[in-house]
Design a protein around this motif. Structure first.
Motif, PDB file in Angstrom:
ATOM      1  N   ILE A   1      64.936  59.161  67.493  1.00 54.52           N
ATOM      2  CA  ILE A   1      66.070  58.444  68.064  1.00 54.52           C
ATOM      3  C   ILE A   1      65.649  57.104  68.661  1.00 54.52           C
ATOM      4  N   PHE A   2      64.559  57.118  69.441  1.00 56.99           N
ATOM      5  CA  PHE A   2      64.149  55.913  70.155  1.00 56.99           C
ATOM      6  C   PHE A   2      62.825  55.330  69.664  1.00 56.99           C
ATOM      7  N   GLY A   3      62.091  56.022  68.819  1.00 52.98           N
ATOM      8  CA  GLY A   3      60.762  55.570  68.427  1.00 52.98           C
ATOM      9  C   GLY A   3      60.770  54.344  67.527  1.00 52.98           C
ATOM     10  N   ALA A   4      59.602  53.739  67.398  1.00 48.35           N
ATOM     11  CA  ALA A   4      59.469  52.517  66.603  1.00 48.35           C
ATOM     12  C   ALA A   4      59.710  52.776  65.120  1.00 48.35           C
ATOM     13  N   ASP A   5      59.442  53.991  64.660  1.00 51.18           N
ATOM     14  CA  ASP A   5      59.598  54.315  63.242  1.00 51.18           C
ATOM     15  C   ASP A   5      60.949  54.965  62.928  1.00 51.18           C
ATOM     16  N   ARG A   6      61.888  54.903  63.857  1.00 51.60           N
ATOM     17  CA  ARG A   6      63.155  55.620  63.670  1.00 51.60           C
ATOM     18  C   ARG A   6      63.923  55.118  62.454  1.00 51.60           C
ATOM     19  N   LEU A   7      63.877  53.807  62.185  1.00 53.54           N
ATOM     20  CA  LEU A   7      64.608  53.267  61.039  1.00 53.54           C
ATOM     21  C   LEU A   7      64.014  53.762  59.725  1.00 53.54           C
ATOM     22  N   ASP A   8      62.694  53.867  59.663  1.00 54.07           N
ATOM     23  CA  ASP A   8      62.041  54.375  58.456  1.00 54.07           C
ATOM     24  C   ASP A   8      62.432  55.830  58.220  1.00 54.07           C
ATOM     25  N   TYR A   9      62.433  56.618  59.299  1.00 58.99           N
ATOM     26  CA  TYR A   9      62.852  58.018  59.180  1.00 58.99           C
ATOM     27  C   TYR A   9      64.294  58.099  58.658  1.00 58.99           C
ATOM     28  N   PHE A  10      65.153  57.276  59.245  1.00 59.63           N
ATOM     29  CA  PHE A  10      66.571  57.332  58.893  1.00 59.63           C
ATOM     30  C   PHE A  10      66.798  56.941  57.432  1.00 59.63           C
ATOM     31  N   ARG A  11      66.178  55.850  56.994  1.00 59.80           N
ATOM     32  CA  ARG A  11      66.382  55.397  55.613  1.00 59.80           C
ATOM     33  C   ARG A  11      65.883  56.438  54.612  1.00 59.80           C
ATOM     34  N   ALA A  12      64.719  57.022  54.892  1.00 62.50           N
ATOM     35  CA  ALA A  12      64.177  58.031  53.983  1.00 62.50           C
ATOM     36  C   ALA A  12      65.085  59.245  53.919  1.00 62.50           C
ATOM     37  N   GLN A  13      65.548  59.668  55.071  1.00 61.85           N
ATOM     38  CA  GLN A  13      66.381  60.865  55.086  1.00 61.85           C
ATOM     39  C   GLN A  13      67.745  60.611  54.470  1.00 61.85           C
ATOM     40  N   SER A  14      68.341  59.450  54.737  1.00 64.22           N
ATOM     41  CA  SER A  14      69.638  59.127  54.153  1.00 64.22           C
ATOM     42  C   SER A  14      69.571  59.146  52.636  1.00 64.22           C
ATOM     43  N   SER A  15      68.491  58.601  52.088  1.00 66.78           N
ATOM     44  CA  SER A  15      68.323  58.594  50.634  1.00 66.78           C
ATOM     45  C   SER A  15      68.211  60.008  50.089  1.00 66.78           C
TER      46      SER A  15
END
Length: 571
Positions: free
Chosen positions: A392-406
């Motif tokens: 939710i707040f970490g620096a890699d949150r966007l990478d996690y989100f994009r990978a999971q959304s895909s």
């Protein structure tokens, strides 16, 4: 030209064909829009009863109407006032919401010009008539159902466990010739014995759970299928099922109607409630009884005695609140169930699953649940803190989100493709069966004999076509907004990870609720699943409904190793 949004509604109870009703409504509305020097530029539809106020299509229409700079339309056009609502209060509320958003509402069928007091009066008269018609129809239907019950016939629905429906020709010769039938309750020999055993065991001192445990033995009788196919998928007897059977007077041979009030439940505004006995309607004649009146009355007396704490376990009052109450769920071999908080003096707080309590020891062992399932709160909070700090707040949150959304988008597409294949195959099979029925008529079989079967097959085909159309509509809607644009909202969140960990329990709980945190534990697969949503604002800014559960845009639900409750995540 004036831009119109078309709103169409199809009642779930009218048995109308959405492939016919919606196009015909839209065509007439398009003609009316042209008369008003405009054209329809976007569509919104619902398939809900006219008195329900929780409609997804109308909610989407209103949400866009309030976005003055981004909305695609200047006015709304509807076929008739009855398509908007059959409840006068709701209709006036809907129109007022649109007016406040600066949007006019027009109807294809004459309903008054809203620019004048006289026109608004005429429109309100139409809306009042819509409500009058549905209320009058409901009154007449209830009158017929009341008399139908008095004559000993069943008013639709499934037969209670222990009985089956015996279909008889309609007493009216003309209706009987058309193939109409009525139903009465008759005993099902195998299941009737189960009902008798349930009553006998309860009167012998057994509790709900003990009876359920006995029935869940290997080779025991199968339980009744739940009305909601998503519930009790493990196919086991539950103590709630036993209790409802013991409370059902139908087993004494007395046929009742109007025992339950489901109006609020059908409108999504509350549960099904039991009416007072004075409102019940009883048949003049009885069907076969599975238990005696004396047994039934003794059971009711005993149930009341046990509920008062005599001879049973009295529930102790809740003395403390738990940080993760309602958040932790167990899904070990069954549908997710909320785990209940437990604490003892000098021991850590933990959460336990009540599946064994509801379904019995045998059912729990059969699904791999075991007698006990519990987890410590401090172990879960470590995982949750790590989850928020990284996802939710970490620096890699966007990478996690994009990978999971895909990944989730691909999984959703695969599910849709499988469903589309099944529906297409079903349509082909239905067409083949209809062709065989038509061939039978050509071979000399009486058309009246096969006519009812053909009508049923056509209804099945219409339902399949509607499901396919809904699937295609969902696919189009899911691409309305590019998921690649959504991380901007996530990126705007401040880093509250450390503050959330250090906050007092009330603040921490408020934070969990704000993100709608959910934790599911499955010991059979050795995993814990965590999911959170980035506020309602995130949900409104995106259209990832196919990626989450229950129509919500999921931020994350990656599996986490259960063993040792290690605070790390799988890629």
């Amino acid at each position: 030209m004036r831009r119109f949004a078309w709103y169409g509604r199809l009642s779930t109870k009218d048995k109308q064909d959405p492939t016919l009703s919606f196009p015909s409504q839209r065509e007439i509305c398009a003609t009316k829009a042209a008369e008003l020097d405009g054209e329809i530029v976007c569509d919104f539809t619902d398939q809900e009863a006219g008195r329900r106020d929780d409609r997804a299509g109308w909610a989407d229409l209103l949400r866009e109407a309030k976005e003055r700079d981004a909305r695609r339309f200047d006015a709304v056009i509807i076929y008739s006032t009855s398509r908007l609502s059959r409840d006068l209060f709701h209709a006036l509320t809907y129109e007022r919401e649109m007016t406040r958003a600066g949007i006019e509402v027009f109807y294809a069928l004459t309903a008054g010009d809203q620019t004048s007091p006289e026109g608004r009066l005429i429109r309100h008269m139409f809306q009042a008539l819509d409500q009058f018609e549905v209320e009058k129809l409901g009154r007449e239907v209830r009158r017929g159902q009341k008399e139908n019950t008095r004559q000993g016939y069943r008013n639709g629905g499934r037969a209670p466990y222990g009985y089956r429906l015996r279909h008889e020709a309609h007493p009216d010769p003309a209706r009987a010739k058309a193939g109409d039938k009525k139903s009465r309750l008759v005993a099902d020999p195998e299941r009737a014995a189960v009902i008798a055993e349930i009553f006998e065991r309860f009167l012998s001192g057994s509790g709900y759970k003990e009876i359920a445990n006995h029935l869940n033995r290997p080779g025991g009788p199968p339980p009744p299928n739940h009305v909601d196919s998503k519930r009790n998928t493990s196919g086991k007897w539950a103590k709630t099922t036993i209790k409802s059977m013991l409370e059902n007077p139908t087993y004494t041979g007395r046929l009742y109607w109007n025992r339950l009030d489901s109006r609020a439940h059908k409108q999504g505004a509350g549960p099904v409630v039991r009416r007072s006995p004075e409102e019940w309607v009883e048949a003049d004649e009885r069907h076969e009884a599975l238990v005696t009146d004396e047994q039934f009355e003794r059971v009711q007396t005993e149930m009341k005695r046990r509920s008062n704490g005599h001879g049973g376990h009295r529930r102790r009052p809740q003395k403390r609140s738990f940080l993760l109450r309602g958040i932790v769920h167990c899904s070990t071999g069954h549908n997710p169930l909320r785990m209940q908080g437990r604490s003892r003096k000098g021991e850590p707080t933990y959460y336990t699953c009540g599946y064994r309590t509801s379904y019995g020891d045998r059912a729990a062992e059969a699904v791999g649940h075991g007698k006990w399932q519990y987890v410590r709160e401090d172990s879960l909070t470590k995982l949750i803190d790590s989850f928020f700090a990284t996802r939710i707040f970490g620096a890699d949150r966007l990478d996690y989100f994009r990978a999971q959304s895909s990944t989730m988008a691909g999984e959703a597409q695969d599910r849709d493709d499988d469903k589309r294949t099944r529906i297409t195959k079903q349509l082909s099979e239905v067409d083949q069966r209809i062709e065989r029925q038509l061939a039978a008529i050509e071979a000399g079989v009486d058309p009246a004999v096969v006519g009812k079967r053909i009508r049923a097959l056509k209804t099945e085909r219409e339902e399949a076509e509607a499901a396919l159309a809904q699937l295609e509509g969902s696919r189009r809607d899911s691409t309305a907004i590019d998921p690649a644009d959504t991380p901007a909202v996530l990126d705007a969140l401040p880093d509250l990870g450390k503050s959330l960990i250090a906050a007092d329990p009330d603040i921490r709980r408020a934070g969990f609720d704000a993100f709608r945190l959910r934790v599911e534990i499955d010991r059979n697969s050795g995993q814990i699943r965590l999911k959170a949503l980035v506020s309602s604002a995130f949900g409104e800014a995106t259209n990832l409904s196919d990626l989450g559960e229950a129509g919500d845009p999921a931020l994350s639900d990656k599996a986490i190793p259960l063993r040792g409750f290690e605070p790390r995540f799988l890629a």
